[in-house]
Scaffold this motif. Structure first.
Motif, PDB file in Angstrom:
ATOM      1  N   LEU A 225     133.691  25.192  -5.086  1.00 47.86           N
ATOM      2  CA  LEU A 225     134.654  24.907  -6.149  1.00 47.86           C
ATOM      3  C   LEU A 225     135.642  26.047  -6.301  1.00 47.86           C
ATOM      4  O   LEU A 225     136.854  25.826  -6.414  1.00 47.86           O
ATOM      5  N   MET A 226     135.165  27.279  -6.283  1.00 47.50           N
ATOM      6  CA  MET A 226     136.067  28.417  -6.429  1.00 47.50           C
ATOM      7  C   MET A 226     136.994  28.545  -5.224  1.00 47.50           C
ATOM      8  O   MET A 226     138.156  28.919  -5.358  1.00 47.50           O
ATOM      9  N   ALA A 227     136.473  28.203  -4.040  1.00 50.40           N
ATOM     10  CA  ALA A 227     137.304  28.295  -2.840  1.00 50.40           C
ATOM     11  C   ALA A 227     138.387  27.231  -2.809  1.00 50.40           C
ATOM     12  O   ALA A 227     139.392  27.393  -2.108  1.00 50.40           O
ATOM     13  N   SER A 228     138.214  26.149  -3.579  1.00 47.00           N
ATOM     14  CA  SER A 228     139.200  25.074  -3.577  1.00 47.00           C
ATOM     15  C   SER A 228     140.387  25.363  -4.482  1.00 47.00           C
ATOM     16  O   SER A 228     141.374  24.632  -4.458  1.00 47.00           O
ATOM     17  N   VAL A 229     140.313  26.403  -5.309  1.00 50.40           N
ATOM     18  CA  VAL A 229     141.430  26.758  -6.182  1.00 50.40           C
ATOM     19  C   VAL A 229     142.594  27.233  -5.322  1.00 50.40           C
ATOM     20  O   VAL A 229     142.401  28.037  -4.394  1.00 50.40           O
ATOM     21  N   PRO A 230     143.813  26.749  -5.582  1.00 54.11           N
ATOM     22  CA  PRO A 230     144.943  27.114  -4.709  1.00 54.11           C
ATOM     23  C   PRO A 230     145.177  28.617  -4.635  1.00 54.11           C
ATOM     24  O   PRO A 230     144.891  29.360  -5.576  1.00 54.11           O
ATOM     25  N   TYR A 231     145.686  29.041  -3.498  1.00 50.97           N
ATOM     26  CA  TYR A 231     146.091  30.420  -3.233  1.00 50.97           C
ATOM     27  C   TYR A 231     144.922  31.407  -3.320  1.00 50.97           C
ATOM     28  O   TYR A 231     145.122  32.591  -3.615  1.00 50.97           O
ATOM     29  N   ASP A 232     143.699  30.920  -3.122  1.00 51.13           N
ATOM     30  CA  ASP A 232     142.504  31.774  -3.140  1.00 51.13           C
ATOM     31  C   ASP A 232     142.407  32.588  -4.429  1.00 51.13           C
ATOM     32  O   ASP A 232     141.953  33.749  -4.425  1.00 51.13           O
ATOM     33  N   SER A 233     142.830  31.985  -5.532  1.00 48.86           N
ATOM     34  CA  SER A 233     142.840  32.707  -6.808  1.00 48.86           C
ATOM     35  C   SER A 233     141.680  32.310  -7.714  1.00 48.86           C
ATOM     36  O   SER A 233     141.663  32.698  -8.886  1.00 48.86           O
ATOM     37  N   GLY A 234     140.723  31.542  -7.197  1.00 49.94           N
ATOM     38  CA  GLY A 234     139.625  31.080  -8.040  1.00 49.94           C
ATOM     39  C   GLY A 234     138.814  32.215  -8.620  1.00 49.94           C
ATOM     40  O   GLY A 234     138.504  32.223  -9.832  1.00 49.94           O
ATOM     41  N   ASN A 235     138.449  33.207  -7.790  1.00 48.15           N
ATOM     42  CA  ASN A 235     137.653  34.325  -8.288  1.00 48.15           C
ATOM     43  C   ASN A 235     138.406  35.132  -9.332  1.00 48.15           C
ATOM     44  O   ASN A 235     137.829  35.580 -10.331  1.00 48.15           O
TER      45      ASN A 235
END
Length: 323
Positions: free
Chosen positions: A281-291
């Motif tokens: 789920l975190m990896a699916s956030v655009p532009y690798d900004s999930g973390n």
């Protein structure tokens, strides 16, 4: 008989002014005749555009009453409090996109077409808000919503399916921001000193680095020993800077809510669970900004709890002094 007469009167009012039907039934029965009479007085002798504007204002008030977003309810007041942040963020992104739009595209830019119709009204809306002209700011937000609608077919026409898919999230996000501004109660305009100061500070803190970053061309490594000129995507910069700029204002706002402690606890717990157990789920956030967003949310929740505790201690101290 009286009930029949009341229903007949209500039907007559709705027949003369169908917009009255948008109000909740109880409010319509209580105030429908008065609203209709006021609308008739205002539009009598007025031009077509003035009459349409007054009718649209009544329709907007009716929809806010039906959705609970009027100024008498907490949701409406919360929406009004969000408006300076929404305008500042949207204007910062729009300014960066407008600055990049006339430049020659680089390979990094892909199929993004930077449709300016969706962006141009936002700096105007911010300027009107800072000048205290809230009616004009709302008109600019309406123009931004219209420009976003027109930009969807333009993006498809100019960039094809790839251009549409890359522009659609940005255009829809700005359309949502415009809808928030238009849905906020107009009788709670954010043009006081606090609202204008908030909008100015957020626009400076977010807009300046986004503009500089969007216009800076640098060499990026694309393969072993191979570099090419690139320019940062304004949306990537927004995903990076927005949580940093908005974290403290969000914490302060949460701390002052009635159920702010519960909201802050959820804001701390949910990202922790996502970071620990939902890596996809975190990896699916655009532009690798999930973390980054998850960590900013956790810090915001913790800060809100600390601020709330400090406010409670100060309030308890003041009560002891008065007693």
């Amino acid at each position: 008989m009286r009930g029949d007469e009341a229903r007949a009167g209500e039907r007559g009012v709705r027949g003369r002014h169908p917009v009255i039907a948008l109000y909740p039934a109880a409010y319509r029965r209580r105030r429908g005749s008065e609203i209709a009479a006021t609308l008739e007085d205002v539009t009598a002798g007025a031009g077509r555009w003035q009459a349409l504007r007054e009718t649209a204002a009544v329709a907007g008030h009716a929809l806010r009453m039906r959705t609970g977003l009027d100024s008498a309810r907490p949701a409406g007041r919360a929406m009004a409090g969000l408006v300076p942040y929404v305008v500042a963020v949207a204007a910062s992104l729009a300014a960066a996109l407008l600055a990049v739009w006339p430049l020659d595209p680089l390979p990094w830019d892909g199929e993004r077409t930077y449709t300016p119709l969706a962006y141009a009204p936002w700096p105007v809306a911010l300027g009107c808000l800072l000048a205290g002209r809230w009616a004009w700011a709302r008109i600019a937000a309406g123009a931004a919503l219209l420009g976003a609608g027109v930009s969807v077919p333009l993006a498809h026409w100019s960039g094809g399916p790839a251009g549409l898919s890359q522009n659609l999230p940005t255009v829809l996000g700005l359309a949502f921001a415009a809808a928030v501004v238009l849905a906020a109660p107009p009788d709670l305009p954010p043009v006081g000193a606090h609202g204008r100061r908030t909008a100015a500070l957020v626009a400076l803190a977010l807009g300046v680095p986004m503009l500089v970053g969007s216009l800076t061309v640098f060499r990026a490594l694309v393969d072993v020993g191979v570099t090419e000129p690139v320019r940062a995507d304004p949306m990537r910069l927004l995903a990076f800077f927005a949580p940093l700029v908005l974290a403290f204002p969000a914490a302060w706002g949460l701390a002052r809510l009635r159920y702010g402690a519960v909201c802050a606890a959820v804001l701390v717990a949910a990202p922790m669970v996502a970071l620990l157990y939902h890596h996809d789920l975190m990896a699916s956030v655009p532009y690798d900004s999930g973390n980054l967003w998850a960590e900013a949310a956790i810090l915001t929740g913790v800060a809100a709890l600390v601020i709330r505790l400090g406010l409670r201690l100060r309030s308890a101290r003041e009560r002891r002094r008065t007693t």
